[in-house]
Motif scaffolding. Structure first.
Motif, mmCIF file in Angstrom:
data_model
loop_
_atom_site.group_PDB
_atom_site.id
_atom_site.type_symbol
_atom_site.label_atom_id
_atom_site.label_comp_id
_atom_site.label_asym_id
_atom_site.label_seq_id
_atom_site.Cartn_x
_atom_site.Cartn_y
_atom_site.Cartn_z
ATOM 1 N N UNK A 77 0.809 -1.214 0.000
ATOM 2 C CA UNK A 77 0.000 0.000 0.000
ATOM 3 C C UNK A 77 0.840 1.261 0.000
ATOM 4 N N UNK A 78 2.147 1.100 -0.107
ATOM 5 C CA UNK A 78 3.028 2.260 -0.245
ATOM 6 C C UNK A 78 3.314 2.571 -1.710
ATOM 7 N N UNK A 79 2.707 1.773 -2.605
ATOM 8 C CA UNK A 79 2.892 1.986 -4.035
ATOM 9 C C UNK A 79 1.936 3.064 -4.537
ATOM 10 N N UNK A 80 2.233 3.581 -5.686
ATOM 11 C CA UNK A 80 1.365 4.576 -6.313
ATOM 12 C C UNK A 80 0.263 3.850 -7.078
ATOM 13 N N UNK A 81 -0.824 3.603 -6.391
ATOM 14 C CA UNK A 81 -1.950 2.882 -6.962
ATOM 15 C C UNK A 81 -3.180 3.772 -6.985
ATOM 16 N N UNK A 82 -4.113 3.436 -7.858
ATOM 17 C CA UNK A 82 -5.385 4.149 -7.871
ATOM 18 C C UNK A 82 -6.194 3.760 -6.646
ATOM 19 N N UNK A 83 -6.826 4.738 -6.037
ATOM 20 C CA UNK A 83 -7.658 4.532 -4.850
ATOM 21 C C UNK A 83 -6.881 3.862 -3.719
ATOM 22 N N UNK A 84 -5.588 4.204 -3.596
ATOM 23 C CA UNK A 84 -4.776 3.572 -2.557
ATOM 24 C C UNK A 84 -5.286 3.958 -1.169
ATOM 25 N N UNK A 85 -5.842 5.155 -1.036
ATOM 26 C CA UNK A 85 -6.406 5.563 0.250
ATOM 27 C C UNK A 85 -7.563 4.683 0.668
ATOM 28 N N UNK A 86 -8.393 4.279 -0.306
ATOM 29 C CA UNK A 86 -9.511 3.385 -0.015
ATOM 30 C C UNK A 86 -9.010 2.027 0.461
ATOM 31 N N UNK A 87 -8.005 1.499 -0.208
ATOM 32 C CA UNK A 87 -7.458 0.205 0.196
ATOM 33 C C UNK A 87 -6.833 0.277 1.588
ATOM 34 N N UNK A 88 -6.171 1.374 1.884
ATOM 35 C CA UNK A 88 -5.590 1.536 3.219
ATOM 36 C C UNK A 88 -6.682 1.548 4.282
ATOM 37 N N UNK A 89 -7.778 2.245 3.998
ATOM 38 C CA UNK A 89 -8.886 2.293 4.952
ATOM 39 C C UNK A 89 -9.512 0.915 5.144
ATOM 40 N N UNK A 90 -9.645 0.150 4.054
ATOM 41 C CA UNK A 90 -10.248 -1.178 4.138
ATOM 42 C C UNK A 90 -9.390 -2.102 4.994
ATOM 43 N N UNK A 91 -8.083 -2.076 4.785
ATOM 44 C CA UNK A 91 -7.201 -2.953 5.564
ATOM 45 C C UNK A 91 -7.069 -2.488 7.016
ATOM 46 N N UNK A 92 -7.221 -1.200 7.260
ATOM 47 C CA UNK A 92 -7.099 -0.687 8.621
ATOM 48 C C UNK A 92 -8.381 -0.894 9.422
ATOM 49 N N UNK A 93 -9.519 -0.953 8.753
ATOM 50 C CA UNK A 93 -10.812 -1.018 9.430
ATOM 51 C C UNK A 93 -10.931 -2.159 10.438
ATOM 52 N N UNK A 94 -10.479 -3.393 10.147
ATOM 53 C CA UNK A 94 -10.631 -4.458 11.142
ATOM 54 C C UNK A 94 -9.936 -4.187 12.465
ATOM 55 N N UNK A 95 -8.864 -3.391 12.464
ATOM 56 C CA UNK A 95 -8.135 -3.149 13.700
ATOM 57 C C UNK A 95 -8.895 -2.250 14.666
ATOM 58 N N UNK A 96 -9.926 -1.552 14.192
ATOM 59 C CA UNK A 96 -10.709 -0.690 15.080
ATOM 60 C C UNK A 96 -12.017 -1.350 15.503
#
Length: 317
Positions: free
Chosen positions: A107-126
């Protein structure tokens, strides 16, 4: 005149130091008060009753000295739960750290909608721990769980996830589901690595793997070290997840836990609330505290071999 000025300067300096100290303790007082009442006092109370036969209810208790501790080291169930806890920590912590780092790299790559993917992977931890455990218990259900439904699609017979020996793997999966917290910390560390260092290594002929291994990992090694220490402490103290993933058959006041997930803190929980042996369970907790302290110190000592810190050039001068 110079002496008077010097005395005035010293007086102002001492006055500022007293003001600074009072201000510090004023702002730190809520934490200090909470630590004293919610941590230091309970720890002292647990240490005191660890030398008694207190059962939590009866006022008739007496001082038994070191009997709880001597019984503890001869208890086969306690020793077995300690071995299982050490094994679980040795398996789960490397996977947690490596998994968080792997997600962060992706998720440190320059991808489209990378912010969305970061939020999706972070969501389970909360997600609250209890809610996550109950949800995964439904997923692991042998008859109606979605995991076995997926396995049925590819012609794999249903698996009894919540009994031995599969219960251990189910617990590991539940713990790894919350990799998002570690991923965010690793991602922040990766974004702090100077790009010119990686570019210089590539110019010198290093490939991507060599850059990652010889430049990126040493630069973020303090963060990896932090993740290892906190992961060890976290996995050692796991108790809620094994209890909630267990079957609903009751033994005394606690849920029956499969042997493979019967960790040390589960044993402590049973001694407290099923066997009403508060003194014995408190002795277990203090011994466990010493074990965690020793393991943490070993990890701290090992950091000299693989953790690299940035050195301020001005401090060397």
């Amino acid at each position: 005149m110079t002496a008077i000025t010097t005395k005035g300067t010293r007086r102002r300096r001492k006055g500022w130091q007293r003001y600074s100290s009072r201000t510090f303790y004023l702002f730190a007082s809520p934490w200090l008060l909470g630590f004293a009442l919610l941590t230091a006092l309970p720890l002292g109370y647990a240490l005191a009753i660890s030398f008694t036969n207190f059962d939590g209810r009866s006022p008739r208790w007496r001082w038994v000295g070191l009997r709880n501790y001597t019984e503890l080291f001869g208890d086969a169930d306690v020793l077995a739960s300690m071995v299982r806890t050490l094994a679980f920590t040795a398996i789960a912590v490397p996977i947690m750290v490596a998994g968080g780092l792997g997600l962060a790299v992706l998720l440190n790559q320059r991808l489209k909608a990378v912010g969305l993917f970061r939020a999706i992977f972070f969501l389970p931890s909360v997600v609250p721990m209890v809610a996550a455990a109950i949800m995964w218990k439904l997923i692991f259900n042998r008859d109606v769980g979605i995991l076995n439904e997926i396995l049925d699609v590819i012609s794999i017979p249903p698996v009894t996830w919540l009994v031995d020996p599969n219960a251990f793997y189910a617990l590991v999966i539940l713990i790894l589901w919350g990799l998002g917290g570690g991923m965010v910390i690793m991602l922040a560390a990766l974004q702090g690595v100077p790009a010119e260092l990686e570019e210089a290594a590539i110019i010198d002929g290093a490939n991507r793997w060599q850059v990652f291994r010889n430049v990126t990992v040493p630069m973020i090694s303090p963060v990896i070290f932090f993740q290892v220490v906190t992961g060890v402490i976290f996995t050692f103290q796991i108790v809620i997840q094994p209890l909630l993933l267990s079957q609903t058959r009751e033994v005394g006041q606690v849920t029956h836990v499969p042997e493979s997930t019967h960790l040390f803190m589960v044993q402590v929980y049973e001694e407290y609330f099923a066997n009403n042996r508060y003194g014995y369970a408190s002795a277990m907790l203090w011994v466990f505290f010493l074990v965690i302290l020793v393991v943490t110190l070993i990890v701290l000592r090992s950091s000299r071999l693989w953790v690299h810190y940035e050195v301020d050039s001005e401090a060397d001068r």
